[in-house]
Design a protein around this motif. Structure first.
Motif, PDB file in Angstrom:
ATOM      1  N   MET A  21      17.027 -13.028   7.259  1.00  0.00           N
ATOM      2  CA  MET A  21      17.331 -11.634   6.929  1.00  0.00           C
ATOM      3  C   MET A  21      18.821 -11.364   7.001  1.00  0.00           C
ATOM      4  O   MET A  21      19.364 -10.639   6.171  1.00  0.00           O
ATOM      5  N   GLN A  28      20.296 -12.583   3.848  1.00  0.00           N
ATOM      6  CA  GLN A  28      20.019 -11.654   2.748  1.00  0.00           C
ATOM      7  C   GLN A  28      20.949 -10.443   2.822  1.00  0.00           C
ATOM      8  O   GLN A  28      21.445  -9.960   1.799  1.00  0.00           O
ATOM      9  N   ARG A  30      15.973  -1.194   2.463  1.00  0.00           N
ATOM     10  CA  ARG A  30      15.539  -2.527   2.911  1.00  0.00           C
ATOM     11  C   ARG A  30      16.552  -3.136   3.884  1.00  0.00           C
ATOM     12  O   ARG A  30      16.177  -3.763   4.866  1.00  0.00           O
ATOM     13  N   GLN A  79      15.969  -4.462   7.629  1.00  0.00           N
ATOM     14  CA  GLN A  79      16.361  -5.818   8.012  1.00  0.00           C
ATOM     15  C   GLN A  79      17.286  -5.805   9.226  1.00  0.00           C
ATOM     16  O   GLN A  79      17.148  -6.646  10.118  1.00  0.00           O
ATOM     17  N   PHE A 115       7.514  -6.817   5.521  1.00  0.00           N
ATOM     18  CA  PHE A 115       8.301  -7.445   6.577  1.00  0.00           C
ATOM     19  C   PHE A 115       7.406  -8.015   7.682  1.00  0.00           C
ATOM     20  O   PHE A 115       7.873  -8.223   8.800  1.00  0.00           O
TER      21      PHE A 115
END
Length: 151
Positions: free
Chosen positions: A14, A17, A111, A115, A149
């Motif tokens: 994560m 990302q 998002r 995260q 998630f």
């Protein structure tokens, strides 16, 4: 694979990302929602001790994505949100979830905030049930299915 290794790998994935989206995550709404999420996860069990507060503050300062913002500004916002939770946890949580919900119109930011909550929650190797529960509530606040998630 032991659960803590899976958790650590998931948090690292994560974070990767988030780093890939770093240039897109510069809005004030993202900054505020991220600090709100950090405070919410840190105080998920209803309390936040000084050591936990320091650990989360260190993680905030060392997070590459959050380096888009001045560290002293992030620290002040984090402390303000923690103060709301310490004054009245349930009322503070409602206020913080509203702040997080402001990213709902920008799915990439929403998002990323989720995260960040998972990265902060898993940083100590133990993303416990209370931390998972507040991140799940944040998912609902931004209109994301928590199952995305694994929450």
């Amino acid at each position: 694979m032991p659960i803590w290794n899976q958790l650590r790998q998931s948090a690292q994935t994560m974070q990767g990302q988030l780093n890939a989206k770093k240039n897109d995550l510069k809005s004030g709404a993202f900054r505020d929602a991220s600090m709100a999420m950090c405070a919410l996860v840190a105080a998920a069990d209803g309390t936040i001790d000084p050591a936990e507060r320091q650990r989360v503050a260190a993680l905030i300062i060392s997070n590459d994505v959050l380096n888009n913002f001045p560290a002293d500004d992030l620290q002040r916002r984090f402390n303000d949100y923690v103060g709301k939770l310490q004054a009245d946890f349930e009322f503070g949580k409602v206020s913080i979830l509203q702040e997080i919900g402001k990213t709902k119109k920008k799915p990439a930011e929403a998002r990323a905030v989720i995260q960040i909550g998972i990265v902060i929650g898993g940083a100590d190797g133990n993303f416990d049930k209370t931390e998972q529960a507040v991140v799940r509530e944040a998912c609902f606040a931004v209109g994301i299915n928590p199952e995305e998630f694994d929450l």
